[in-house]
Design an enzyme around this catalytic site. Structure first.
Site, PDB file in Angstrom:
ATOM      1  N   SER A 222      20.286-144.629  23.311  1.00 54.68           N
ATOM      2  CA  SER A 222      19.556-144.905  24.547  1.00 54.68           C
ATOM      3  C   SER A 222      19.806-143.785  25.541  1.00 54.68           C
ATOM      4  CB  SER A 222      20.011-146.241  25.129  1.00 54.68           C
ATOM      5  OG  SER A 222      21.333-146.114  25.617  1.00 54.68           O
ATOM      6  N   LYS A 223      19.166-143.920  26.688  1.00 58.31           N
ATOM      7  CA  LYS A 223      19.242-142.916  27.758  1.00 58.31           C
ATOM      8  C   LYS A 223      20.680-142.516  28.106  1.00 58.31           C
ATOM      9  CE  LYS A 223      15.118-141.754  29.123  1.00 58.31           C
ATOM     10  NZ  LYS A 223      14.809-140.353  28.858  1.00 58.31           N
ATOM     11  N   ARG A 224      21.583-143.497  28.038  1.00 56.77           N
ATOM     12  CA  ARG A 224      22.942-143.147  28.474  1.00 56.77           C
ATOM     13  C   ARG A 224      23.657-142.208  27.504  1.00 56.77           C
ATOM     14  NH1 ARG A 224      26.555-146.585  26.000  1.00 56.77           N
ATOM     15  NH2 ARG A 224      25.403-148.029  24.684  1.00 56.77           N
TER      16      ARG A 224
END
Ligand SMILES: [Zn+2]
Length: 483
Positions: A244-246
């Protein structure tokens, strides 16, 4: 595994509701590789029936990303939004044959039912009380269309990656297939499309496994053949949770902007869950990957998206391309950073020299902006870093004074290149007993960095005037130092 007489047809079916995710790109790539390996067909279908979330700008991002990666599809692009009449025809047929029906249950009623089932630890499903009712008299605007699920048997399919997968088909209840005759839902539209487009193999992410039995039930109800299924392992971040984005960049566009090369990302995505004949060998060109690609060699467990590995691989690809090509690819990054403003004479030649020095170190194109900034501007630095080993202020001042003197006296009629500069400066450095005493402060003053190319190489590129300015700046800074 594949019938030689039947042409392999695969598809990628992204929804234009966001940028092209690396996971979608990997799925597209595996379909593409499979099609190329068996000389089959690779279809691109845009699943844009969700009018609120679909956006042409995301469609463009997806197409641009696939083209940039060199994942070319065959034939025209199919849009689900242009196939509404086709879905309607099949919905009409199913309603007429009483394989589908209208349901008037409200969201509140369904939520309540689901809540009770969850409380009793039952799988949530809706067995609709309208399933045998005639729909003609009621207001169809408030109803959705459901599949009349009368199956009671165990539903099995043989996944080409995960082997046999089983489901109890009654667990799905009377699942929804369309919001109205002109608003088909995902599972329904997919079944019709895959049938009409003669898709033989469905290669997609394992998050689609729960959709598969629903789609098989619809195929059975419509008398359509079942394609072969292959569910790819999820892509995980470095901490083994879903990417994911993180974890950093997740879209192909972001990787492109950071200066990854399409060949490198293609290679990296290909080995994300798949290994060729020699699993030690990780750098593979497109042709090799296509030749070796088999679904049997796709792993079942999640594939870790290791950015460090991508960086290493991209660096390998950067070193493979010609200096001329790398220079052309790097120029937009240098321009964007503002380094090329006001530089005109011999610009290309100068940039090419810089790139030649950095090519061995670069991991991505954007790196050039940070690693080579001192060629374009004077960097600030901590003056104490100029001191070599236990050197004191006075000694450094004397050395800078000599350097200034030596450099100013270099006759520009003799050539200002690294060989000549070395020939002039090196003997002076040797005289000090430890040549680091002169070479270290010189290199550090030129770059302002712990690591950089050698001083003579930098001096050759920036020229005499800029080198003198660098020495002058160091002299001014050292004057302010206490001891
Ligand atoms: Zn209902």
């Amino acid at each position: 595994m594949t019938n030689k007489n039947k042409k392999v047809v695969v598809r990628i079916a992204p929804s234009p509701t966001g940028a092209l995710h690396v996971g979608t790109a990997r799925t597209a790539l595996f379909n593409y590789l499979f099609a190329k390996h068996y000389r089959g067909k690779f279809i691109l279908r845009i699943e844009d029936t969700d009018k609120e979330r679909s956006d042409k700008k995301w469609e463009k991002d997806i197409l641009d990303g696939l083209r940039w990666l060199g994942i070319d599809w065959d034939g025209k692009i199919h849009h689900q939004s242009k196939r509404i009449k086709i879905y309607k025809k099949y919905l009409d047929k199913m309603l007429k044959e009483k394989k589908a029906f209208y349901c008037w249950h409200t969201k509140e009623e369904l939520d309540k039912e689901r809540g009770e089932q969850t409380k009793q630890k039952q799988a949530p499903r809706h067995i609709c009380s309208y399933r045998n009712k005639d729909a003609t008299k009621k207001n169809l605007k408030d109803a959705i269309i459901r599949f009349k699920n009368d199956t009671k048997d165990t539903l099995k399919f043989n996944d080409l990656i995960r082997d046999e997968i089983k489901f109890e088909s009654e667990n799905f209840g009377d699942f929804s297939i369309a919001k109205s005759l002109t608003e088909p839902l995902y599972n329904f539209a997919v079944v019709i499309d895959d049938y009409q487009m003669k898709v033989t193999h469905i290669i997609r992410g394992e998050d689609h496994i729960p959709n598969t039995p629903r789609q098989i039930l619809l195929q059975q109800a419509l008398g359509m053949p079942m394609p072969k299924y292959a569910h790819l392992p999820l892509i995980l971040g470095s901490d083994k949770s879903k990417l994911s984005k993180r974890h950093g960049a997740t879209s192909v566009t972001e990787y492109k902007k950071l200066g990854y090369l399409p060949d490198a990302l293609f290679n990296f995505l290909a080995i994300l869950g798949w290994r060729g004949k020699n699993d030690e060998k990780e750098i593979l060109d497109r042709k090799e990957i296509i030749q070796e690609f088999l679904l049997e060699d796709v792993q079942k467990s999640g594939a870790i998206f290791d950015v460090e590995k991508l960086n290493w691989m991209n660096g390998e690809y950067i070193r493979k391309i010609s200096l001329k090509e790398l220079t052309q690819l790097s120029i937009p990054y240098l321009t964007e950073a503002g380094y090329l403003d006001g530089i005109k004479r011999n610009t290309l030649q100068k940039i090419q020299k810089i790139i030649a020095l950095e090519q061995t170190r670069m991991k991505k194109l954007l790196d050039i902006v940070d690693t080579a900034d001192f060629f374009f501007k004077q960097n600030d630095y901590d003056i104490t870093k100029l001191l070599w080993k236990d050197m004191r202020k006075l000694e450094l001042q004397n050395i800078l004074f000599s350097l200034d003197d030596i450099i100013k006296n270099i006759d520009l009629k003799s050539s200002w290149d690294k060989e000549n500069l070395e020939k002039i400066i090196m003997p002076e450095a040797e005289k000090l007993g430890d040549r680091g005493k002169m070479l270290w402060p010189l290199r550090y003053a030129l770059s302002g960095k712990d690591k950089s190319p050698g001083p003579f190489e930098i001096m050759e590129i920036i020229g005499k005037e800029a080198t003198i300015a660098v020495i002058k700046k160091a002299q001014n800074k050292i004057a302010k130092l206490q001891k």
